[in-house]
Motif scaffolding. Structure first.
Motif, PDB file in Angstrom:
ATOM      1  N   UNK A  65       0.851  -1.186   0.000  1.00  0.00           N
ATOM      2  CA  UNK A  65       0.000   0.000   0.000  1.00  0.00           C
ATOM      3  C   UNK A  65       0.887   1.237   0.000  1.00  0.00           C
ATOM      4  N   UNK A  66       0.363   2.305  -0.581  1.00  0.00           N
ATOM      5  CA  UNK A  66       1.030   3.599  -0.543  1.00  0.00           C
ATOM      6  C   UNK A  66       0.318   4.473   0.467  1.00  0.00           C
ATOM      7  N   UNK A  67       1.087   5.086   1.354  1.00  0.00           N
ATOM      8  CA  UNK A  67       0.554   6.053   2.305  1.00  0.00           C
ATOM      9  C   UNK A  67       0.973   7.442   1.830  1.00  0.00           C
ATOM     10  N   UNK A  68       0.092   8.155   1.120  1.00  0.00           N
ATOM     11  CA  UNK A  68       0.482   9.450   0.553  1.00  0.00           C
ATOM     12  C   UNK A  68       0.947  10.468   1.581  1.00  0.00           C
ATOM     13  N   UNK A  69       0.398  10.416   2.793  1.00  0.00           N
ATOM     14  CA  UNK A  69       0.764  11.419   3.798  1.00  0.00           C
ATOM     15  C   UNK A  69       2.215  11.307   4.227  1.00  0.00           C
ATOM     16  N   UNK A  70       2.776  10.095   4.147  1.00  0.00           N
ATOM     17  CA  UNK A  70       4.166   9.894   4.558  1.00  0.00           C
ATOM     18  C   UNK A  70       5.076   9.520   3.400  1.00  0.00           C
ATOM     19  N   UNK A  71       4.477   9.197   2.243  1.00  0.00           N
ATOM     20  CA  UNK A  71       5.292   8.793   1.104  1.00  0.00           C
ATOM     21  C   UNK A  71       5.893   7.414   1.262  1.00  0.00           C
ATOM     22  N   UNK A  72       5.235   6.539   2.012  1.00  0.00           N
ATOM     23  CA  UNK A  72       5.768   5.200   2.253  1.00  0.00           C
ATOM     24  C   UNK A  72       5.031   4.155   1.426  1.00  0.00           C
ATOM     25  N   UNK A  73       5.811   3.290   0.781  1.00  0.00           N
ATOM     26  CA  UNK A  73       5.289   2.074   0.167  1.00  0.00           C
ATOM     27  C   UNK A  73       5.520   0.955   1.171  1.00  0.00           C
ATOM     28  N   UNK A  74       4.451   0.360   1.653  1.00  0.00           N
ATOM     29  CA  UNK A  74       4.574  -0.645   2.705  1.00  0.00           C
ATOM     30  C   UNK A  74       4.107  -1.989   2.168  1.00  0.00           C
ATOM     31  N   UNK A 110       9.157   7.125  -0.689  1.00  0.00           N
ATOM     32  CA  UNK A 110       9.093   7.865  -1.941  1.00  0.00           C
ATOM     33  C   UNK A 110       9.327   9.344  -1.671  1.00  0.00           C
ATOM     34  N   UNK A 111       9.925  10.028  -2.634  1.00  0.00           N
ATOM     35  CA  UNK A 111      10.060  11.472  -2.515  1.00  0.00           C
ATOM     36  C   UNK A 111       8.688  12.124  -2.701  1.00  0.00           C
ATOM     37  N   UNK A 112       8.625  13.407  -2.411  1.00  0.00           N
ATOM     38  CA  UNK A 112       7.358  14.121  -2.565  1.00  0.00           C
ATOM     39  C   UNK A 112       6.861  14.047  -4.006  1.00  0.00           C
ATOM     40  N   UNK A 113       7.768  14.280  -4.982  1.00  0.00           N
ATOM     41  CA  UNK A 113       7.356  14.252  -6.385  1.00  0.00           C
ATOM     42  C   UNK A 113       6.909  12.860  -6.805  1.00  0.00           C
ATOM     43  N   UNK A 114       7.607  11.836  -6.337  1.00  0.00           N
ATOM     44  CA  UNK A 114       7.221  10.466  -6.675  1.00  0.00           C
ATOM     45  C   UNK A 114       5.843  10.139  -6.113  1.00  0.00           C
ATOM     46  N   UNK A 115       5.580  10.586  -4.889  1.00  0.00           N
ATOM     47  CA  UNK A 115       4.278  10.334  -4.270  1.00  0.00           C
ATOM     48  C   UNK A 115       3.171  11.049  -5.026  1.00  0.00           C
ATOM     49  N   UNK A 116       3.420  12.305  -5.383  1.00  0.00           N
ATOM     50  CA  UNK A 116       2.419  13.079  -6.132  1.00  0.00           C
ATOM     51  C   UNK A 116       2.104  12.399  -7.459  1.00  0.00           C
ATOM     52  N   UNK A 117       3.141  11.961  -8.164  1.00  0.00           N
ATOM     53  CA  UNK A 117       2.934  11.346  -9.473  1.00  0.00           C
ATOM     54  C   UNK A 117       2.187  10.022  -9.358  1.00  0.00           C
ATOM     55  N   UNK A 118       2.597   9.173  -8.426  1.00  0.00           N
ATOM     56  CA  UNK A 118       1.930   7.881  -8.276  1.00  0.00           C
ATOM     57  C   UNK A 118       0.482   8.066  -7.830  1.00  0.00           C
ATOM     58  N   UNK A 119       0.232   9.030  -6.964  1.00  0.00           N
ATOM     59  CA  UNK A 119      -1.134   9.309  -6.522  1.00  0.00           C
ATOM     60  C   UNK A 119      -1.993   9.787  -7.689  1.00  0.00           C
ATOM     61  N   UNK A 120      -1.416  10.642  -8.546  1.00  0.00           N
ATOM     62  CA  UNK A 120      -2.158  11.146  -9.705  1.00  0.00           C
ATOM     63  C   UNK A 120      -2.494  10.020 -10.678  1.00  0.00           C
ATOM     64  N   UNK A 121      -1.562   9.107 -10.885  1.00  0.00           N
ATOM     65  CA  UNK A 121      -1.817   7.973 -11.777  1.00  0.00           C
ATOM     66  C   UNK A 121      -2.863   7.033 -11.184  1.00  0.00           C
ATOM     67  N   UNK A 122      -2.731   6.763  -9.880  1.00  0.00           N
ATOM     68  CA  UNK A 122      -3.650   5.829  -9.223  1.00  0.00           C
ATOM     69  C   UNK A 122      -5.071   6.370  -9.156  1.00  0.00           C
ATOM     70  N   UNK A 123      -5.218   7.689  -9.245  1.00  0.00           N
ATOM     71  CA  UNK A 123      -6.554   8.294  -9.203  1.00  0.00           C
ATOM     72  C   UNK A 123      -7.333   8.042 -10.494  1.00  0.00           C
ATOM     73  N   UNK A 124      -6.637   7.555 -11.539  1.00  0.00           N
ATOM     74  CA  UNK A 124      -7.283   7.300 -12.836  1.00  0.00           C
ATOM     75  C   UNK A 124      -6.957   5.884 -13.307  1.00  0.00           C
ATOM     76  N   UNK A 125      -7.351   4.873 -12.564  1.00  0.00           N
ATOM     77  CA  UNK A 125      -6.986   3.498 -12.927  1.00  0.00           C
ATOM     78  C   UNK A 125      -7.512   3.106 -14.305  1.00  0.00           C
TER      79      UNK A 125
END
Length: 250
Positions: free
Chosen positions: A144-153, A161-176
């Motif tokens: 799972x990805x925790x966007x608030x902490x940027x952790x892939x667990x 994950x860095x802030x940019x990596x988290x933002x990008x993965x969250x944006x992609x995951x929002x449009x499966x």
């Protein structure tokens, strides 16, 4: 009195002027908002980093300082909502101070002094955006990805994950299952600011894939759609590799 249905809010205040900090603390206490004061910007950023749910308010006394501080905190991977208060004298000297702070990563920017009721209302608006715009977890295959902490667990690994990596993965995951163009990725990453070449998206995707593979046991969730962009695959897939160990495009 706390607003009906609202969760407890924590706010950290940073100001070189102790009187301003005390005034803000009094306004927030009257609204039943938990508040702490940290006058040193570096310590302020460190405290926010350790508690991603806290909202940060800071006062800038001269033009450009709000943007500079925001940029430094964002580079340091501080993901918290940031509310910039810019001294009204700074705005007289440089009218673009508020816009510069927003472009540098502030979530809100207003002149100081500010009406207490408006300050509280804007803080609750930030809290709503933080709650509604950032899911607590995003499910990936095997982790799972925790966007608030940027952790892939995952079962056996926890990867940051860095802030940019988290933002990008969250944006992609929002449009499966849908194609997300590189232009859309750039908008998510930089909010319309022309700060990097579009090829930076490929760099972030490459880094994300390595981290996702480490957390999922070799799976990927980002599919390249050549000439169009990327697509998030919720169930994941096993990427193909050549006989030389290089990833086959796709």
């Amino acid at each position: 009195m706390r607003r009906l249905g609202a969760q407890m809010m924590r706010v950290l205040v940073c100001s070189p002027n102790p009187t301003v900090s005390i005034n803000i603390e009094a306004v927030l206490a009257a609204a039943d908002i938990e508040c702490e004061i940290e006058p040193e910007p570096q310590a302020f950023g460190s405290l926010l980093f350790r508690d991603p749910d806290t909202i940060g308010i800071f006062l800038a006394l001269w033009p450009g300082s709000a943007a500079k501080m925001c940029r430094e905190w964002r580079i340091a991977d501080v993901r918290n909502p940031l509310f910039a208060l810019v001294d009204e004298q700074s705005i007289i000297v440089g009218p673009s101070a508020l816009a510069a702070a927003l472009n540098a990563g502030a979530d809100d920017a207003q002149p100081w002094p500010i009406n207490g009721a408006e300050l509280v209302a804007r803080l609750f608006a930030l809290q709503r955006r933080q709650r509604d715009g950032n899911p607590s977890i995003i499910q990936l295959p095997g982790c799972v990805l925790r966007p608030s902490t940027g952790e892939l667990v995952g079962d056996t690994a926890k990867i940051h994950l860095t802030h940019q990596e988290t933002v990008l993965l969250t944006a992609l995951a929002a449009r499966p299952g849908l194609i997300v163009t590189k232009a859309m990725c750039m908008l998510a990453l930089y909010n319309g600011r022309d700060e990097a070449h579009v090829k930076i998206v490929d760099v972030f995707v490459c880094k994300l894939r390595k981290k996702i593979a480490a957390a999922t046991g070799g799976l990927d969730v980002i599919e390249t759609v050549w000439g169009q962009g990327f697509r998030f695959i919720p169930d994941g897939y096993a990427p193909s590799f050549s006989q030389f160990g290089q990833r086959v495009p796709g």
